[in-house]
Write an enzyme that holds these catalytic residues in place. Structure first.
Site, short mmCIF file in Angstrom:
data_model
loop_
_atom_site.label_atom_id
_atom_site.label_comp_id
_atom_site.label_asym_id
_atom_site.label_seq_id
_atom_site.Cartn_x
_atom_site.Cartn_y
_atom_site.Cartn_z
N CYS A 88 48.46 35.71 9.39
CA CYS A 88 48.73 35.17 8.05
C CYS A 88 49.77 34.05 8.14
O CYS A 88 49.53 33.04 8.77
CB CYS A 88 49.14 36.29 7.11
N HIS A 120 44.26 39.21 7.25
CA HIS A 120 45.02 40.37 7.69
C HIS A 120 44.10 41.34 8.43
O HIS A 120 43.43 42.15 7.79
CB HIS A 120 45.65 41.08 6.48
N GLU A 152 44.89 43.93 9.93
CA GLU A 152 45.36 45.31 9.67
C GLU A 152 44.90 45.82 8.32
O GLU A 152 45.10 47.00 8.00
CB GLU A 152 46.89 45.37 9.81
#
Lengths: 256, 206
Positions: free
Chosen positions: B79, B187, B189
């Site tokens: 990011c 992202h 994650e």
């Protein structure tokens, strides 16, 4: 293309998911973590956990829940319900939630939105707005903001309020029609459209989804960026996959 | 061990938890010595570019990042951690535009999404189209959806560094890869199975 999002909403009381849990073939469908992982596996785009715990002492459990969800589930999730201070926001985000939703507290203390956005970024601050029509049959008379679980009129006009929260730094609006909530008659798409056309931040439509066409209508007629539903998913009337397939068939871009 | 650089910006636990979930040890750390000893480094970040660079400098991380990248060890930006690798960013607050210097690993700039009828920030799931092959995207089907939250995007001077592209009003670079450095705008994650696969690919690099 950015996909429209499908978001199941889970009501959590004292750390347990309530409503509809008996319909899912899970070891422990009342466990928020197991349920969240289940919806992630079904390709839900995000999750919203709404804490309906009544007592203040039990508030800790929602923070522990957020921490456990964050260890097992790798899609964005929002935690809301009963958030009243910047400290509440901080605790929930530090536990691992991606966003917090604030409702009554934002109306009582609008500065909370600005401080939250400044401290953690707008993307973390979802403002939940409970709206009720002034005249059920005539949307041109507008909508009124309600607080305290939709029981108390706040004396604010919905379109003025959403413009204010956007200016204060809200990242998204979770818009619930109190007229439609629980009715399964479909979203109030006049409301959704009016709000979507007022603000430049994403709008999540909530309240009234009873079938898959309602989800499509929320996006097409209501111009919503995301559709939220509870019972149609929890009671397995439809799977998330069926919802996505239906929306794709309606030429709506969804993540498969 | 994978070190996740903590420089006081945002919540970095979800990256750590995602690595733990797929069976790799990662540690969020603000200590330069921990980072210099790590096998691999992740530079995460959310929020504003200028403020993040300030924090990075204050934490003494600017030379650490440069040293790690020079060392040839695998490096992943996520990011804002992608944007910081570029030379400069023009941030817009209201009517004002300010220029901020970045780490300058890659020549190029960070720009705000042009004004259009699309909402800014872009929040949600969008597709990545592969531009070249790299270990980071191994086993990731072309056109996979991943989760984005951002108002700015990177414009590399050298198109050769672009790993993947995403379309949001414009086609922009959503990932870069060059030698031991990779970085993505989305992202991983928070991108479910696809994201975990990308983190696994990173964790398994030598």
């Amino acid at each position: 293309m950015l996909a429209k999002r499908v978001i199941p909403c889970l009501d959590v009381k004292d750390g347990r998911v309530v409503k509809g849990t008996e319909f899912l073939q899970l070891r422990d469908a009342g466990d928020p973590v197991e349920l969240a992982a289940f919806y992630d596996g079904e390709s839900a785009d995000e999750l919203v956990f709404l804490d309906i715990t009544a007592s203040h002492e039990q508030r800790k459990t929602i923070i522990e829940m957020a921490a456990r969800v964050a260890e097992q589930v790798f899609i964005p999730f929002t935690v809301g319900g009963g958030i009243s201070s910047i400290n509440d926001i901080r605790n929930i985000l530090l536990a691992g939630a991606d966003k917090t939703s604030v409702n009554s507290a934002a109306v009582k203390t609008p500065r909370l939105i600005a401080e939250g956005a400044e401290m953690f970024g707008s993307q973390c601050i979802v403002v939940a707005v409970d709206a009720r029509r002034r005249d059920k049959l005539d949307p041109s008379r507008g909508w009124e903001v309600y607080i305290n679980g939709g029981r108390v009129p706040a004396g604010l006009d919905v379109l003025e309020w959403v413009a204010t929260v956007e200016k204060l730094g809200a990242g998204e609006i979770l818009l619930t029609s109190m007229d439609r909530d629980g009715t399964k008659e479909g979203y109030d798409n006049e409301l959704n459209r009016a709000v979507s056309e007022t603000v430049g931040i994403p709008v999540i439509s909530s309240g009234g989804a009873g079938n898959l066409k309602h989800l499509a209508d929320g996006i097409k007629l209501g111009k919503a960026d995301a559709v939220l539903a509870a019972s149609i998913f929890h009671y397995r009337e439809y799977t998330i996959k069926q919802a996505k397939e239906f929306l794709a068939g309606e030429q709506i871009v969804v993540r498969n | 061990m994978i070190a996740i650089i903590d420089y006081g910006v945002g919540n970095l636990r979800s990256v750590e938890k995602a690595f733990a979930y797929i069976g790799y040890q990662a540690k969020v750390t603000a200590k330069p010595e921990d980072i210099l000893q790590a096998d691999k480094v992740v530079l995460p970040g959310v929020g504003a570019f200028g403020k993040a660079m300030e924090h990075l400098a204050k934490a003494g991380m600017v030379p650490v990042v440069h040293q790690m990248i020079r060392s040839g060890r695998p490096f992943l930006g996520v990011c804002l951690g992608l944007q910081l690798l570029f030379e400069e960013s023009s941030e817009i607050f209201g009517e004002q535009e300010c220029l901020h210097k970045g780490l300058g690993i890659f020549p190029g700039r960070v720009l705000r999404f042009p004004v259009s009828d699309l909402k800014v920030p872009q929040i949600g799931w969008n597709q990545i189209t592969r531009v070249k092959d790299a270990p980071l995207l191994q086993g990731v089907p072309d056109g996979s959806y991943v989760y984005f939250v951002h108002s700015y995007y990177v414009l590399p001077q050298d198109p050769e560094v672009t790993l993947c592209q995403t379309s949001y009003g414009i086609d922009y670079c959503s990932g870069v890869s060059y030698q031991n450095v990779a970085a993505v705008q989305f992202h991983p994650e928070k991108s479910s199975r696809v994201g975990l696969q990308i983190l696994k690919n990173f964790a398994e690099q030598n």
